[in-house]
Design an enzyme around this catalytic site. Structure first.
Site, PDB file in Angstrom:
ATOM      1  N   SER A 196       9.311  -7.452  -3.988  1.00 39.33           N
ATOM      2  CA  SER A 196       7.990  -7.360  -3.402  1.00 39.33           C
ATOM      3  C   SER A 196       7.900  -8.316  -2.231  1.00 39.33           C
ATOM      4  CB  SER A 196       6.958  -7.754  -4.454  1.00 39.33           C
ATOM      5  OG  SER A 196       5.798  -8.208  -3.831  1.00 39.33           O
TER       6      SER A 196
ATOM      7  N   LYS B 227       3.008   1.376   1.047  1.00 36.71           N
ATOM      8  CA  LYS B 227       3.727   2.579   1.475  1.00 36.71           C
ATOM      9  C   LYS B 227       2.863   3.477   2.333  1.00 36.71           C
ATOM     10  CE  LYS B 227       6.776   0.844  -1.103  1.00 36.71           C
ATOM     11  NZ  LYS B 227       5.899  -0.293  -1.469  1.00 36.71           N
TER      12      LYS B 227
ATOM     13  N   CYS C 175      -2.304   0.231   1.838  1.00 36.24           N
ATOM     14  CA  CYS C 175      -1.381  -0.400   0.897  1.00 36.24           C
ATOM     15  C   CYS C 175       0.047  -0.182   1.401  1.00 36.24           C
ATOM     16  CB  CYS C 175      -1.599   0.221  -0.476  1.00 36.24           C
ATOM     17  SG  CYS C 175      -0.919  -0.706  -1.852  1.00 36.24           S
TER      18      CYS C 175
ATOM     19  N   GLU D 227      10.272  -2.426  -7.146  1.00 36.88           N
ATOM     20  CA  GLU D 227      10.216  -3.848  -6.801  1.00 36.88           C
ATOM     21  C   GLU D 227      10.286  -4.678  -8.073  1.00 36.88           C
ATOM     22  OE1 GLU D 227       6.633  -4.484  -4.610  1.00 36.88           O
ATOM     23  OE2 GLU D 227       7.452  -3.619  -2.774  1.00 36.88           O
TER      24      GLU D 227
HETATM   25 FE1  FES Z   1      -1.706  -2.775  -1.997  1.00 35.80          FE
HETATM   26 FE2  FES Z   1      -0.441  -5.145  -2.209  1.00 35.80          FE
HETATM   27  S1  FES Z   1      -1.248  -4.193  -0.447  1.00 35.80           S
HETATM   28  S2  FES Z   1      -0.780  -3.659  -3.758  1.00 35.80           S
END
Ligand code: FES
Length: 579
Positions: free
Chosen positions: A472, A125, A123, A446
């Protein structure tokens, strides 16, 4: 050649019986104690599609590592789901989680003297956090990306995570039924994997592949593919080779490699978050990278990829065309990438791409250089009395290059969400969202929920948004984030009032409020810093340590007389020499 030069600090030393006893208690044999130790870190956890499969992939990495005569030792660290936290206060922990991930991996591998590192991440971070730790530790390392999620579908409409936020805007405006709204939610995320557009996760994965820190195609192999499992199994052989070559992250993550990464982010139309994260990774690697470096690349490199959020395609579509290696091959042929740089395969980028076919006229996902989506980069750095230390704009060209209008000011994301629900946003306005910076948020959240709601309300091409928070990777429209200094530090954004005329010019790279210097000085004299937004815990520690967005929001910045000290690696060379 000694491959276990870190772990033997305690596996060979007779005076450290407890270290060896505990490892033997954990299942290692005497023979294992003589092998190199590979720390295998997963950011796997159950409650998020991006991370739910990562522990399984880490198991495959361990298998591959064992097959090469190395000892794989798994451990976990945290992740924060941007999809789950966007639009609520949990998002304040998201950017903070990057530091926790970096710090925890550094602490684990540093404390236990692992000889090499493989990080299985998924994901937003997770990836910069892992790379920061690798750069700090500077031992043979590579990253395995968990891969993208499949696209969803409902009533013939293709879906991804951003569809949910936009559906909310349509629901609020009575354009879709409650039943269809629930239908979209139920079908947007049909399995494991990171968000599928060229949002932050895929942007970072692609950039890190360009840096040379993943094996080829890691960023575009789908999460559920057998090729992703094979990538994990192959990791052991690559790590063994890295150990034998003593090829380390700082040998790979050079200034030239970061330039390759910036080119890839630009060509792909990637997330503005790449600015923060690549500056932070470079800092950890001892490489000076600034916002101006992004601008220099934007001045010479076009946007070519028609990928979401602004475009049509998802990463799974690119994967079917040959994936990121096919993009790199094309860019190498255009002369936009430096192919001579080392990568974690032990070969150069160009050698990795030997035999890969470039993308040609048979597809329309990657446009040719002669017909770009945008002739220069979409990431533009703006400066002015609203952002004396800079701001980051994402300008795809579809929104135009200039916007001016009266300000409508909100002091938090929640205030803005209420403003949208109350239909207070009017076409032509510049929407200001402030006190959401690294300290003010805290955590520089975000603004996906309000931007998607504005899109859903049909105002996406009629208003501009500026904020000291972030956007985002899924956001599109005329948006400017990372405004620096942030409002909490008394930046220009703090002085804006409703109705002030704001001029944003992405062609001239300026952003100003039309107020005289005298008026700004009067307002500044009257301005008071708000009280601390939190008074304990990790967010308070973050406020106390975080640097501004122009320095990547790192928490280990040493600055003296305006000069940033580039960090050296944390390993005790004396300990190594005596082992
Ligand atoms: Fe994990 Fe988008 S890549 S929320």
């Amino acid at each position: 050649m000694i491959l276990n030069k870190y772990s033997r600090i305690y596996t060979k030393d007779d005076s450290l019986p407890a270290s060896q006893a505990m490892l033997i208690g954990a299942g290692l044999t005497d023979a294992d104690l003589r092998k190199p130790f590979v720390g295998i870190c997963s950011t796997g956890f159950e409650g998020n599609t991006c991370n739910m499969h990562l522990n399984g992939l880490a198991d495959e990495v361990k298998r591959g590592v064992a097959a090469q005569g190395l000892v794989g030792l798994r451990f976990n660290t945290i992740g924060v789901s941007d999809g789950i936290t966007n639009g609520n206060d949990g998002m304040r922990f998201s950017l903070v989680s990057r530091e926790i991930i970096a710090d925890s991996i550094e602490a684990m591998a540093g404390a236990h003297y692992y000889d090499a590192l493989a990080c299985v991440v998924g994901c937003d971070k997770n990836m910069p956090g892992a790379l920061m730790a690798m750069a700090r530790l500077n031992r043979p390392s590579l990253m395995v990306y968990g891969g993208s999620i499949r696209g969803g579908e409902f009533k013939g409409q293709k879906l991804n995570i951003v569809s949910c936020f936009e559906a909310y805007g349509k629901k609020v405006n009575g354009q879709i039924s409650d039943e269809d709204y629930r239908g979209i939610i139920h079908n947007a995320c049909p399995g494991p994997g990171a968000c599928g557009g060229m949002y932050t996760a895929n942007t970072l994965a692609s950039a890190i592949e360009a840096l040379g820190m993943t094996v080829p195609a890691s960023s575009s192999l789908p999460a559920e593919s057998s090729a992703k499992v094979q990538e994990c199994l192959d990791t052991g052989a690559y790590l063994r080779r890295l150990l034998e070559l003593d090829l380390k992250p700082r040998d790979i993550m050079t200034r030239a490699a970061f330039e390759n990464a910036l080119v890839v982010v630009t060509v792909l139309g990637g997330s503005t978050n790449a600015v923060l994260h690549l500056i932070a990774i470079a800092h950890a690697a001892g490489v000076k990278l600034t916002m101006d470096d992004f601008q220099a690349v934007s001045n010479r490199v076009p946007v070519l990829a028609d990928l979401k959020p602004s475009g049509k395609y998802l990463m799974e579509d690119l994967s079917k065309l040959g994936g990121i290696p096919a993009v790199f091959r094309t860019l190498l042929d255009y002369g936009l990438l430096n192919g001579d740089l080392p990568t974690v395969t032990g070969r150069t980028l160009a050698e990795n791409l030997a035999g890969v076919r470039p993308l040609g006229p048979e597809q329309d996902l990657l446009r040719p250089l002669s017909n770009p989506i945008k002739a220069d980069g979409h990431i533009q750095m703006l400066y002015g009395n609203l952002a004396t230390k800079g701001a980051v704009a994402k300008i795809t060209g579809k929104e135009g290059l200039r916007f001016e209008g009266p300000a409508i000011v909100f002091n938090s994301e929640a205030e803005l969400n209420q403003g949208i629900a109350d239909h207070r946003i009017q076409p032509g306005q510049v929407v200001v969202i402030r006190y959401v910076g690294p300290k003010g948020g805290p955590g520089m959240p975000e603004m996906l929920k309000p931007t998607a709601a504005i899109m859903g309300a049909g105002l996406g091409d009629k208003v501009a948004l500026i904020t000291d928070g972030r956007f985002s990777g899924g956001t599109h429209g005329f948006v400017i984030g990372h405004v620096c200094p942030e409002a909490y530090d008394g930046g220009g954004l703090a002085l804006v009032e409703n109705g002030d005329w704001i001029v944003l010019d992405a062609a001239q790279n300026t952003m100003d409020v039309r107020l005289s210097d005298e008026e700004l000085a009067t307002r500044r004299a009257a301005w008071r810093q708000p009280p601390l937004p939190v008074r304990q815990g990790v967010l308070l520690k973050y406020i106390r340590t975080v640097s501004d967005a122009s320095h990547g929001c790192v928490t280990d910045l040493i600055e003296e007389n305006g000069q940033v000290e580039l960090p050296t690696t944390v390993v005790s060379q004396a300990a190594l020499a005596s082992a």
